[in-house]
Scaffold this active site. Structure first.
Site: not given
Ligand code: PMP
Length: 407
Positions: A345
């Site tokens: 991310c």
């Molecule tokens: N929390 C954690 C610990 C993550 O690793 C992630 C990304 N996989 C997220 C939140 C956000 O997830 P998403 O992008 O699927 O909303």
């Protein structure tokens, strides 16, 4: 393509992308393939079992039945009651609802929120948003292994503190937090605890019946369910303000027509994860440990990031002196081994990982890191393949690096 039985085989069942080197996916923290058993459970909900749970006819009633059965399955997976489960579009939305929803609803009690320094970028940015909205946000630093000490956390609590947010585990360095101790420390203080459990779900037992967490974020894809679906667990009696306004679905806390195929898929994924967790975790931990000891004993000046023992079973995160993680990642990619330098991310920024900097690493040390995450479709010989290529890649990059003087 000579591939493993993992995602490459799922993505390319005919072997169309013929290549001579085997391709190995060791980046399960950034995305997981949906388990074929989950896909099978979902398929009817795109066609003959379509339906909106809000509709007042039989098709709607059937959808409501599937929605509530799914809610029960997801609740059982984390030891919760069905009415404590709210479906969202993913972990980011669950984190937003937890922190913004709780802070807004409880601001008359206090204006202070505590977030650990090693949280996912979504929580870091929600913290910044809350500050703009007039809340005070304190960041708690970890130790060198990325662990948050309950005692240190306790010293940050004031009369105005309403909420603490600490992840169950880091999706980057794999360190597991002492969540049960933190929850016990907060019990009876009136301060709510939010836990982002995305990096722990399906790998470690999570039981809301025994650990007094108030708000818990989980996501579907992290247990091999479809992407684009998450859950916020809200312990009975915990009050939140809605963040999404609309038709009042999910008890008014998350308006919007329910994504039924994904919800049914997450329920199937949760049932499978509940049944297979112990076996999966043991198998992954064995691969992880074999990789860690092979790397540390074979490659000079390599180090393990994160906690040596308190880590999720699927994560091995290394630092190699004198070279950059980006170059390592690209060289590994040329060898058909797909890994990560940290959180997918944040991969579009050039900034070093905030988690590694918080653990006390220098910028150049944080930049020299590489993350391997194993998953349900990883094979024992994936470790052998990594060890066939990684030592050579590291020494080649070091020979070219002005930062590494020991060759
Ligand atoms: N929390 C954690 C610990 C993550 O690793 C992630 C990304 N996989 C997220 C939140 C956000 O997830 P998403 O992008 O699927 O909303």
């Amino acid at each position: 393509m000579e591939s493993t039985t993992g995602p490459a085989a799922i993505a390319d069942p005919e072997g169309v992308g013929a290549a001579t080197t085997p391709e190995i996916y060791l980046d399960y923290q950034s995305a997981k393939p949906v388990d074929p058993r989950v896909v099978e459970a979902m398929l009817p909900y795109f066609t003959e079992r379509f339906g909106n749970p809000a509709a007042l006819h039989t098709v709607g009633d059937r959808a409501t039945e599937a929605l509530e059965e799914s809610r029960s399955a997801v609740a059982a997976f984390i030891g919760a009651q069905p009415e404590e489960i709210v479906f969202t579009s993913g972990a980011t939305e669950s984190n937003n609802l937890a922190l913004i929803g709780y802070a807004n609803r409880n601001k008359r009690t206090g204006d202070h929120v505590i977030i650990s320094e090693v949280e996912h970028i979504s929580l870091q940015n929600i913290g910044k948003y809350l500050e703009k909205e007039g809340f005070r946000v304190t960041k708690v630093p970890p130790d060198q292994f990325g662990r948050i000490s309950p005692q240190k956390l306790r010293t940050r609590i004031t009369d105005d503190t309403i909420l603490v947010s600490v992840g169950w585990a880091s999706s980057e360095i794999g360190t597991v937090q002492p969540i049960a101790e933190i929850a016990e420390m907060l019990r009876g203080t009136g301060v709510a605890l939010h836990v982002d459990a995305v990096a722990a779900e399906g790998l470690l037992p999570i039981d809301m019946a025994t650990v007094p967490v108030d708000l818990l974020t989980i996501s579907s894809n992290d247990i091999y369910g479809p992407p684009g679906l998450g859950v916020l667990y809200i312990r009975k009696g915990t009050r939140l303000a809605a963040v999404t306004m609309g038709g009042g679905q999910e008890r008014g806390l998350r308006s919007g027509t329910e994504n039924m195929p994904a919800i049914v898929g997450m329920a199937a994924a949760a049932r499978i994860a509940g049944e297979e967790l112990s076996a999966d975790a043991a198998r992954l931990a064995a691969m992880r440990d074999r990789l860690i000891s092979a790397v540390l004993s074979t490659i000079p000046d390599s180090h393990l990031n994160g906690h040596p023992v308190e880590r999720v079973p699927n994560n091995a995160h290394f630092r190699f002196e004198g070279i950059e993680g980006e170059s390592l990642l690209l060289s590994m990619r040329d060898e058909g081994v797909w890994v990560s330098t940290g959180s997918a991310c944040s991969s579009k920024t050039l900034a070093p990982s905030h988690t590694l900097i918080s653990c006390g690493l220098l910028h150049e040390e944080a930049h020299g890191s590489l993350e391997f995450t194993f998953g349900r479709f990883s094979q024992e010989d994936d470790v052998d393949r990594v060890m066939e290529v990684l030592p050579g890649v590291v020494s080649r990059l070091r020979r070219m690096s002005p930062l590494y003087q020991k060759v």
